[in-house]
Design an enzyme around this catalytic site. Structure first.
Site, short mmCIF file in Angstrom:
data_model
loop_
_atom_site.label_atom_id
_atom_site.label_comp_id
_atom_site.label_asym_id
_atom_site.label_seq_id
_atom_site.Cartn_x
_atom_site.Cartn_y
_atom_site.Cartn_z
N ARG A 21 0.82 -1.21 0.00
CA ARG A 21 0.00 0.00 0.00
C ARG A 21 0.85 1.26 0.00
O ARG A 21 1.74 1.40 0.83
CB ARG A 21 -0.91 0.02 1.23
CG ARG A 21 -1.91 -1.09 1.19
CD ARG A 21 -2.77 -1.15 2.43
NE ARG A 21 -3.76 -2.21 2.24
CZ ARG A 21 -4.85 -2.35 2.95
NH1 ARG A 21 -5.12 -1.51 3.92
NH2 ARG A 21 -5.69 -3.33 2.70
N SER A 136 -20.64 -13.00 16.34
CA SER A 136 -20.15 -11.94 15.47
C SER A 136 -20.45 -12.23 14.00
O SER A 136 -20.18 -13.34 13.52
CB SER A 136 -18.63 -11.84 15.68
OG SER A 136 -18.04 -10.97 14.77
N LYS A 155 -16.17 -17.19 21.20
CA LYS A 155 -16.87 -16.47 20.13
C LYS A 155 -17.49 -17.46 19.14
O LYS A 155 -17.00 -18.58 18.99
CB LYS A 155 -15.93 -15.50 19.42
CG LYS A 155 -14.97 -16.16 18.49
CD LYS A 155 -14.33 -15.17 17.56
CE LYS A 155 -13.40 -15.98 16.66
NZ LYS A 155 -12.43 -15.30 15.93
N SER A 188 -19.38 -1.61 5.28
CA SER A 188 -18.72 -0.53 4.55
C SER A 188 -18.02 -0.98 3.28
O SER A 188 -17.67 -0.14 2.45
CB SER A 188 -17.71 0.16 5.46
OG SER A 188 -16.65 -0.71 5.73
N HIS A 216 -21.10 3.72 9.53
CA HIS A 216 -21.36 4.23 8.17
C HIS A 216 -22.81 4.65 7.99
O HIS A 216 -23.28 4.85 6.87
CB HIS A 216 -20.96 3.19 7.12
CG HIS A 216 -19.48 3.05 7.04
ND1 HIS A 216 -18.70 3.86 6.25
CD2 HIS A 216 -18.63 2.23 7.71
CE1 HIS A 216 -17.42 3.55 6.42
NE2 HIS A 216 -17.35 2.55 7.29
N THR A 244 -19.32 6.92 14.81
CA THR A 244 -18.09 7.71 14.65
C THR A 244 -18.43 9.18 14.44
O THR A 244 -19.52 9.52 13.95
CB THR A 244 -17.26 7.22 13.44
OG1 THR A 244 -16.03 7.94 13.40
CG2 THR A 244 -17.98 7.42 12.11
N LYS A 247 -16.81 10.42 10.10
CA LYS A 247 -17.28 10.22 8.73
C LYS A 247 -18.36 11.28 8.43
O LYS A 247 -18.02 12.41 8.15
CB LYS A 247 -17.72 8.77 8.54
CG LYS A 247 -16.53 7.81 8.79
CD LYS A 247 -16.81 6.39 8.47
CE LYS A 247 -15.77 5.43 9.03
NZ LYS A 247 -14.42 5.55 8.48
N THR A 276 -6.02 7.26 28.30
CA THR A 276 -5.58 7.99 27.11
C THR A 276 -6.12 9.42 27.17
O THR A 276 -7.22 9.66 27.71
CB THR A 276 -6.04 7.26 25.81
OG1 THR A 276 -5.48 7.92 24.69
CG2 THR A 276 -7.54 7.21 25.67
N THR A 277 -5.35 10.34 26.64
CA THR A 277 -5.74 11.75 26.63
C THR A 277 -7.07 11.91 25.89
O THR A 277 -7.25 11.34 24.82
CB THR A 277 -4.65 12.58 25.92
OG1 THR A 277 -3.44 12.41 26.66
CG2 THR A 277 -5.00 14.05 25.85
N THR A 362 -8.36 -5.84 3.62
CA THR A 362 -9.61 -5.10 3.85
C THR A 362 -10.79 -5.86 3.24
O THR A 362 -11.89 -5.87 3.79
CB THR A 362 -9.50 -3.67 3.26
OG1 THR A 362 -8.28 -3.09 3.73
CG2 THR A 362 -10.66 -2.80 3.68
#
Ligand SMILES: Cc1ncc(COP(=O)(O)O)c(C=O)c1O
Length: 398
Positions: A21, A136, A155, A188, A216, A244, A247, A276-277, A362
């Site tokens: 990539r 899942s 799972k 997606s 999405h 999210t 997007k 985490t900050t 992907t």
């Protein structure tokens, strides 16, 4: 061990498979809606962007930018630390209230990204539920898979959107065993939409929790853009919704929304939230402004759907091999990584069109594709140009 050589061999293998990539270096241009500039063979070339997830153009919306600027000037650049140590800034608390209301949930919790929200919500829930089984969908996003793995739970993977298979897996478990069904609304890469109501029926029948990734879908579906669950009128039946801000909302960040007890237990136990900050207050202010606009402006969503329909119809009319689906995502199947990259490169070089080649891991090998994403900002002329260019680049038999 020769470490350097070892890692080089891994890269060589990826290169040999044609899936090395190279990320394009891009300058988005705020003033011209879908335009950007890309560094290409030493030049900076202007192009139309067709692979960006800023579906509604909110990342370039001036009111959003002004909200960010105002908070940046009053609160500064960063948040100064984790919420545990440095506290919760007002814009973050207000954004969480807005998100909870949007999804008709008691509470929302903000993470640095939806990836982290998925990973840590699921791994934490799994650890807090004794002997849980996590079910899942086989096409779930990497962040969901990561969360399931890190939970350490058992799972079971059900075939994509296959209700009979999901039922079979649920029926094999004792009714008292804690279970979470984990799935997405809009997938997606293929652009299909899951049978949410039927999955919820199964969850209720077998007493399972439900975790729905609407990454999405937020901003695009439903009366106020809260997602497919809102469109189908089933938000109240879902235990945890993930979304999210990166997007359709046009900024960055991710969140979960659900019942107070579940969200609070995650807040108190999830390392990826605690250590985490937190996001900077200006990001939260921008995201909240963007959501306000999305909620009150169905016309932006309508414009997006007009563009999606025009693009799909035109591509179908030239016989382009698109995977048909009801969502905004239009996958153009190429089926070979090298060919896919060649077509993407020629679209950029010859036509000034930037659409990213998508390859393994992907998508599965042999299903390499161009993932075309119309936005509300594309013009009819840009759509015509895209379709004419694809027609030139692909050997299509009409
Ligand atoms: C289905 C799905 N879930 C989660 C994420 C992660 O979202 P974010 O970019 O906010 O980390 C993505 C990102 O592309 C996604 O496609």
């Amino acid at each position: 061990m020769d470490y350097i050589n070892h890692f080089q061999e891994i890269i060589d293998q990826i290169q040999a498979e044609g899936r090395y990539r190279v990320f394009k270096q891009v300058n988005r241009t705020r003033s011209a809606s879908t335009y950007g500039q890309i560094h290409w063979e030493g030049d900076l070339i202007p192009c139309t962007i067709w692979c960006n997830n800023d579906y509604l153009g909110m990342g370039k919306n001036l009111d959003v930018i002004h909200a960010i600027k105002e908070t940046l000037l009053t609160s500064g650049a960063g948040s100064g630390g984790t919420r545990n140590i440095a506290g919760t800034h007002d814009p973050i608390a207000l954004l969480e209230e807005t998100l909870a209301l949007w999804h008709q949930k008691e509470r929302a919790l903000l993470f640095s990204s939806a990836f982290l929200a998925n990973e840590y919500a699921l791994s934490t829930m799994g650890k807090l539920l004794p002997n849980a089984l996590l079910l899942s969908d086989e096409k779930n996003h990497a962040s969901l898979i990561q969360g399931i793995r890190h939970s350490g739970c058992r799972k079971a993977v059900f075939r994509h959107n296959d209700l009979a298979h999901l039922r079979q897996l649920l029926a094999q478990e004792a009714i008292g065993t804690p279970k979470i069904i984990i799935f997405e609304s809009v997938y997606s890469m293929d652009g299909d939409i899951s049978p949410i109501e039927e999955i919820l029926d199964l969850a209720e029948e077998f007493n399972a929790l439900t975790y729905l990734d609407e990454v999405h879908a937020v901003g695009l579906y439903g009366d106020t853009g809260a997602g497919v669950a809102q469109k189908k009128g089933v938000s109240h039946r879902i235990d945890l919704i993930n979304g999210t801000l990166g997007k359709a909302v046009g900024v960055v960040g991710g969140y979960i929304a659900g019942a107070n007890s579940i969200v609070d237990a995650i807040r108190l136990n999830a390392p990826g939230f605690i250590f985490t900050t937190s996001l900077p207050p200006y990001i939260a202010a921008g995201a909240r402004k963007s959501i306000e606009i999305i909620q009150s402006s169905p016309s932006i969503r309508q414009q997006l759907w007009r563009n999606v329909n025009q693009t799909k119809e035109a591509l179908i009319s030239i016989g382009a091999p698109i995977i048909p689906g009801p969502s905004q995502i239009i996958p153009l199947l190429i089926g070979d990584p090298v060919r896919c990259q060649e077509i993407a490169d020629s679209l950029l070089k010859e036509e000034r069109i930037y659409v990213q080649a998508i390859n393994y891991p992907t998508v599965p090998k042999g299903t390499e594709r161009l993932r075309i994403v119309p936005s509300a900002s594309h013009t009819p002329e840009e759509i015509e140009h895209l379709v004419a260019s694809i027609s030139k680049a692909l050997p299509i038999s009409v």
